[in-house]
Design a protein around this motif. Sequence first.
Motif, short mmCIF file in Angstrom:
data_model
loop_
_atom_site.label_atom_id
_atom_site.label_comp_id
_atom_site.label_asym_id
_atom_site.label_seq_id
_atom_site.Cartn_x
_atom_site.Cartn_y
_atom_site.Cartn_z
N ARG A 48 -37.43 -6.78 -22.14
CA ARG A 48 -37.52 -7.72 -21.36
C ARG A 48 -37.96 -8.98 -22.14
O ARG A 48 -37.40 -10.00 -21.80
N SER A 49 -38.72 -9.13 -23.06
CA SER A 49 -39.29 -10.14 -23.97
C SER A 49 -38.30 -10.49 -24.47
O SER A 49 -37.78 -12.02 -24.61
N ASN A 50 -37.20 -9.73 -25.18
CA ASN A 50 -35.97 -10.41 -26.15
C ASN A 50 -35.16 -11.01 -25.16
O ASN A 50 -34.49 -12.05 -25.22
N ILE A 51 -34.60 -10.46 -23.96
CA ILE A 51 -33.92 -10.96 -23.20
C ILE A 51 -34.16 -12.30 -22.45
O ILE A 51 -33.43 -13.21 -22.39
N LYS A 52 -35.30 -12.20 -22.13
CA LYS A 52 -35.93 -13.31 -21.75
C LYS A 52 -35.98 -14.72 -22.60
O LYS A 52 -35.68 -15.72 -22.09
N ALA A 53 -36.14 -14.55 -23.85
CA ALA A 53 -36.07 -15.59 -24.91
C ALA A 53 -34.59 -15.91 -25.29
O ALA A 53 -34.28 -17.18 -25.26
N ARG A 54 -33.50 -14.89 -25.04
CA ARG A 54 -32.16 -15.10 -25.36
C ARG A 54 -31.69 -16.05 -24.05
O ARG A 54 -31.09 -17.17 -24.15
N LYS A 55 -32.30 -15.82 -22.81
CA LYS A 55 -31.77 -16.59 -21.89
C LYS A 55 -32.22 -18.05 -21.79
O LYS A 55 -31.45 -18.77 -21.33
N THR A 56 -33.34 -18.26 -22.52
CA THR A 56 -33.89 -19.76 -22.47
C THR A 56 -32.83 -20.51 -23.44
O THR A 56 -33.01 -21.70 -23.26
N LEU A 57 -32.22 -19.88 -24.04
CA LEU A 57 -31.26 -20.86 -25.02
C LEU A 57 -29.91 -21.16 -24.22
O LEU A 57 -29.32 -21.82 -24.99
N LEU A 58 -29.56 -20.50 -23.31
CA LEU A 58 -28.55 -20.88 -22.45
C LEU A 58 -28.41 -22.35 -21.95
O LEU A 58 -29.64 -22.72 -21.32
N SER A 59 -27.30 -22.97 -21.93
CA SER A 59 -27.11 -24.16 -21.19
C SER A 59 -26.80 -24.11 -19.84
O SER A 59 -26.17 -23.02 -19.55
N GLU A 60 -26.58 -25.14 -19.06
CA GLU A 60 -26.31 -24.75 -17.56
C GLU A 60 -24.72 -24.66 -17.73
O GLU A 60 -24.17 -23.73 -16.91
N GLU A 61 -24.03 -25.20 -18.54
CA GLU A 61 -22.57 -24.90 -18.57
C GLU A 61 -22.41 -23.49 -19.19
O GLU A 61 -21.31 -22.85 -18.44
N GLU A 62 -23.11 -22.94 -19.91
CA GLU A 62 -22.95 -21.70 -20.47
C GLU A 62 -23.12 -20.70 -19.29
O GLU A 62 -22.51 -19.72 -19.01
N LYS A 63 -24.10 -20.97 -18.58
CA LYS A 63 -24.69 -20.08 -17.45
C LYS A 63 -23.59 -19.98 -16.47
O LYS A 63 -23.01 -18.94 -15.95
N CYS A 64 -22.99 -21.26 -16.16
CA CYS A 64 -22.01 -21.40 -14.95
C CYS A 64 -20.58 -20.53 -15.30
O CYS A 64 -19.89 -19.98 -14.94
N SER A 65 -20.22 -20.92 -16.53
CA SER A 65 -18.92 -20.28 -17.23
C SER A 65 -19.28 -18.81 -17.35
O SER A 65 -18.33 -18.07 -17.10
N ALA A 66 -20.49 -18.47 -17.82
CA ALA A 66 -20.60 -16.76 -17.61
C ALA A 66 -20.43 -16.04 -16.31
O ALA A 66 -19.76 -15.10 -16.19
N ALA A 67 -20.99 -16.94 -15.53
CA ALA A 67 -21.08 -16.36 -13.96
C ALA A 67 -19.63 -16.12 -13.49
O ALA A 67 -19.17 -15.36 -12.80
N GLU A 68 -18.96 -17.36 -13.89
CA GLU A 68 -17.65 -17.43 -13.38
C GLU A 68 -16.74 -16.23 -13.95
O GLU A 68 -15.91 -15.35 -13.38
N ARG A 69 -16.89 -16.10 -15.04
CA ARG A 69 -16.15 -14.98 -15.88
C ARG A 69 -16.44 -13.48 -15.28
O ARG A 69 -15.61 -12.60 -15.07
N VAL A 70 -17.90 -13.28 -15.06
CA VAL A 70 -18.18 -12.01 -14.70
C VAL A 70 -17.77 -11.55 -13.35
O VAL A 70 -17.24 -10.95 -13.00
N PHE A 71 -17.81 -12.68 -12.33
CA PHE A 71 -17.46 -12.54 -11.16
C PHE A 71 -15.89 -12.67 -10.88
O PHE A 71 -15.41 -11.71 -9.88
N ASN A 72 -15.04 -13.27 -11.60
CA ASN A 72 -13.65 -13.20 -11.80
C ASN A 72 -13.30 -11.50 -12.05
O ASN A 72 -12.42 -11.17 -11.50
#
Length: 181
Positions: A7-31
């Motif tokens: 939980r701690s490692n993943i939480k730290a990694r998520k804080t490094l994501l930009s909004e663009e990276e979050k949107c792009s990843a969600a689009e790819r996963v749900f596609n």
Amino acid sequence: MKKEEIRSNIKARKTLLSEEEKCSAAERVFNLLERTADFMLADRILMYHSLPDELSTRAFIRKWSSRKHFYLPRVNGVNLEILPYDESRLALGSFHIEEPTGNDTSSITDMEMIVVPAVAYDRAGNRVGRGKGYYDRLLAESKARKVGVAYDFQLVDEIDADPHDVRVDVIITESHHYIIR
């Protein structure tokens, strides 16, 4: 790896994501998800409304809500209730997540697919949630296809699973589609 460490490692990694990276990843996963036979064949699908640090589910739900019957969970004490998705009937609920309102609950046994949130997954289908056990209690009663969605970095080598933990059948990340069982 212990769940708290994950939980701690993943939480730290998520804080490094930009909004663009979050949107792009969600689009790819749900596609990837929408191209699976499981999704194409399912009509009654339990989704979740994402928290800010999770892959956003909102655009996907809006895109398909006229063609699929989506349901969302609502916290009721220590359990989750399932209600039909209706964008006009959402209210801020537990943990500051938009939840459905009303009394027209459905049974988990009526769901054909469940898109399961988690902090992390391993390749055996084990998951680390946020630690409250809501989804494990709910999933234990279901025969539906359980699909985990995640950023690539949320897939870890191994999770120390507890006896009550419920595994997912499929994991979809930005670049992979793993069928567990």
